[in-house]
Design a protein around this motif. Structure first.
Motif, short mmCIF file in Angstrom:
data_model
loop_
_atom_site.label_atom_id
_atom_site.label_comp_id
_atom_site.label_asym_id
_atom_site.label_seq_id
_atom_site.Cartn_x
_atom_site.Cartn_y
_atom_site.Cartn_z
N ALA A 81 0.66 -1.04 -0.11
CA ALA A 81 -0.01 0.33 0.39
C ALA A 81 0.84 1.22 -0.21
O ALA A 81 -0.20 2.31 -0.76
CB ALA A 81 -0.67 -0.61 1.25
N ALA A 84 2.21 1.85 -3.43
CA ALA A 84 1.41 1.90 -5.02
C ALA A 84 1.00 3.99 -4.09
O ALA A 84 0.81 4.41 -5.42
CB ALA A 84 0.35 1.34 -3.93
N THR A 85 1.04 3.96 -2.96
CA THR A 85 0.63 5.76 -2.70
C THR A 85 2.01 6.29 -3.42
O THR A 85 1.74 7.29 -3.52
CB THR A 85 0.95 5.81 -1.22
OG1 THR A 85 -0.44 5.00 -0.27
CG2 THR A 85 0.69 7.22 -0.81
N GLU A 91 -6.23 6.16 -2.44
CA GLU A 91 -7.23 5.06 -1.87
C GLU A 91 -8.28 4.13 -2.54
O GLU A 91 -7.96 3.03 -2.39
CB GLU A 91 -7.73 5.86 -1.09
CG GLU A 91 -6.24 6.57 0.04
CD GLU A 91 -7.44 7.06 1.41
OE1 GLU A 91 -9.06 7.35 0.97
OE2 GLU A 91 -6.80 7.56 2.46
N GLN A 93 -7.79 3.06 -6.49
CA GLN A 93 -6.91 2.61 -6.88
C GLN A 93 -6.42 1.40 -6.02
O GLN A 93 -6.75 0.41 -6.40
CB GLN A 93 -6.15 3.05 -7.38
CG GLN A 93 -6.60 4.40 -8.23
CD GLN A 93 -6.01 5.13 -9.83
OE1 GLN A 93 -4.78 5.62 -8.95
NE2 GLN A 93 -5.67 5.25 -10.50
N THR A 94 -5.38 1.83 -5.08
CA THR A 94 -5.18 1.15 -3.92
C THR A 94 -6.52 -0.43 -3.55
O THR A 94 -6.00 -1.40 -3.45
CB THR A 94 -4.42 1.69 -2.71
OG1 THR A 94 -3.94 2.88 -2.99
CG2 THR A 94 -3.68 0.48 -2.07
N PHE A 151 -1.09 -0.51 -11.77
CA PHE A 151 -2.17 -0.01 -11.47
C PHE A 151 -2.98 -1.14 -12.51
O PHE A 151 -3.57 -1.99 -11.69
CB PHE A 151 -2.61 1.12 -11.88
CG PHE A 151 -4.70 0.65 -11.53
CD1 PHE A 151 -4.98 1.03 -10.09
CD2 PHE A 151 -5.50 0.87 -12.41
CE1 PHE A 151 -6.60 0.39 -10.06
CE2 PHE A 151 -6.62 0.74 -11.94
CZ PHE A 151 -7.21 0.51 -10.61
N SER A 154 -0.56 -4.34 -11.60
CA SER A 154 -1.07 -4.98 -10.86
C SER A 154 -2.41 -5.50 -10.73
O SER A 154 -2.67 -6.71 -9.52
CB SER A 154 -1.06 -4.07 -9.15
OG SER A 154 0.59 -3.99 -9.99
N THR A 283 -1.85 3.14 6.05
CA THR A 283 -1.29 4.34 5.73
C THR A 283 -1.96 4.79 6.70
O THR A 283 -1.11 5.74 7.47
CB THR A 283 -2.45 4.16 4.49
OG1 THR A 283 -2.47 3.51 3.34
CG2 THR A 283 -2.19 5.89 3.99
#
Length: 483
Positions: A81, A84-85, A91, A93-94, A151, A154, A283
């Motif tokens: 996470a 990804a950030t 958030e 998309q994660t 994105f 994944s 997060t």
């Protein structure tokens, strides 16, 4: 089942049995079918010693499968996470990336639950593990791609992994239900307790490898470990006869029974809340307390340890006292745990807090770990009840494929709803109050569970009176009929 007129609605689960190979035992419940080493077991070690050689091979195979899943999933949670950030993903998309695993898992549970008898259970187990290995390796080469490519690729990798692991679990649980009968829940919980150790070490190992070697290092090591575990599972898993027929209905059909519906809601809700915390708690801890990946992993050790210790105890209690309010107790514990994690606005006002405390995070982990197993153990009984209530013609592996398919489908729905639906809720209500809404949902599930007990209790009393009346009419028939 022997039922008197003083039947307690809270004991309506006594007609529920964990999947049993003898069809007659559906009427008597699990406590009335003797099992060597189960009725007078002195502990889980003695139960394992009572297993046949074939049963021990099944147990080892279940253990290895769960380790592959733990290695492929839990090891990346402390840092994925955060990566990804850093790539610029939102958030939402994660959440979609995490949800892709379970979105594909829903499809997998329906297909494999219906076709496990035709495809072959061992083929489904090993094939799914190979898919998971491939996906883990592919995730490790995505770091240098553009944010958009990162994105989409994944999502594809996670979906491929989810389809494979849910195929493996659906087939494996069908085999466990068929092979172990009354002791299936305890066998699964014993495996879960051992796997919790791997789940504890997985995030620490993944976070440590990430801290030492960056993004690629964990995936290289994890892929090698998964290959070795899959080879071990292939060797240890006994061959199983392929029955060829597909199931008469898909697993989703079991939702037409009240028991199956409640099972689905409880499992889906429990995993929705759990997957939400997996996706967004790192997060939150990073923002609130500046926790790094290793700190986040260590925090998760507390909950995993609590789960590993108490999960077999809840399973043993479920089999020994099938009428106990274990499900409702588990739901109550989780409601408290999630209210404290934020904490919710009400808790903050009640104690005069302005923000979260570090020690409260660990309190949440302990409570959630303790009651997570309690919430899930009786859902295996509910899935069996759903099949029995509908009086479906399936038997053997196709029957257990349906039961396993329902449970894994519910797991997948919850797992996808946590990051996606939970992510939307968090954007509107914030992390703290989203957890408060989860607590309210758990309270609703408690009320629904009690309603199920009352409805089943009424049905059982009605069936018992009809059975007694039929016996009386039969006894009053004359032995000789004159023409």
């Amino acid at each position: 089942m022997d039922t008197d007129e003083t039947f307690d609605p809270c004991n309506s689960y006594q007609s529920i049995s964990v999947p049993i190979t003898d069809e007659e035992t559906h009427a008597t419940g699990p406590s009335e079918k003797p099992e060597d080493g189960a009725s007078n077991t002195t502990g889980f070690i003695s139960m394992f010693r009572s297993f046949t050689s074939r049963q021990r091979n099944f147990f080892v195979s279940l253990l290895l499968l769960s380790l592959v899943d733990a290695v492929g999933f839990s090891s990346i949670t402390p840092f994925f996470a955060l990566v990804a950030t850093s790539k610029g993903l939102t958030e939402l998309q994660t959440g979609i990336i995490f949800s892709a695993y379970s979105a594909a898992g829903i499809v997998s549970a329906i297909i494999i639950g219906s076709w496990v008898g035709k495809l072959g259970a061992k083929f489904c187990v090993i094939s799914g593990m190979v898919w998971s290995i491939t996906s883990t390796a592919c995730l490790g080469i995505l770091l240098n791609t553009s944010p958009e490519s990162f994105f989409y690729l994944s999502v594809i990798c996670r979906a491929y992994m989810g389809f494979g692991m849910n195929a493996s679990y659906t087939a494996m649980m069908a085999l466990i239900f068929q092979e172990f009968g009354n002791r299936s829940v305890t066998v699964i919980s014993m495996s879960e307790a051992l796997i919790a150790v791997g789940t504890m070490l997985g995030p620490v190992m993944g976070g440590g490898l990430y801290s030492v070697g960056g993004y690629v290092m964990p995936f290289i090591v994890l892929s090698v470990i998964q290959v070795l575990l899959t080879i071990g599972c292939y060797v240890s898993l006994p061959s199983h006869e392929v029955e060829r027929p597909a199931a008469s209905v898909p697993p989703i059909y079991l939702l037409l029974s009240f028991s199956g519906f409640v099972c689905f809601l409880v499992v889906a809700g429990t995993y929705m809340f759990n997957s939400f915390t997996i996706a967004f708690l790192p997060t939150f801890l990073n923002e609130q307390f500046d926790f790094n990946a290793l700190n986040i992993a260590v925090c998760g050790l507390v909950g995993s340890l609590s789960y590993s210790i108490l999960s077999p105890m809840w399973a043993y209690g479920t089999e020994k006292w099938p009428n106990a309010l274990i499900l409702e107790l588990g739901l109550s514990g989780l409601a408290i745990a999630y209210a404290l994690l934020g904490p919710t606005t009400i808790i903050k006002h009640l104690f005069g807090w302005s923000k979260q405390r570090v020690w409260l995070i660990y309190v949440h982990e302990i409570i959630a770990g303790c009651f997570f197993g309690a919430t899930l153990m009786q859902t295996f009984q509910l899935s069996e009840n759903g099949f029995t209530d509908l009086q479906l013609p399936d038997s053997d592996i196709t029957k257990y494929g349906l039961i396993s398919g329902l449970w894994n489908m519910a797991f997948a729905v919850g797992d996808i709803a946590g990051p996606s639906l939970g992510g939307l809720m968090m954007s509107k209500f914030g992390f703290e109050d989203t957890l408060g809404i989860f607590s309210i949902i758990l309270i609703v599930l408690i009320l629904l569970s009690f309603l199920l007990r009352i409805v089943r209790g009424h049905r059982i009393r009605k069936e018992e009176r009809r059975r007694v009346s039929a016996n009386v009419d039969e006894e009053r028939k004359p032995l000789l009929v004159t023409q």
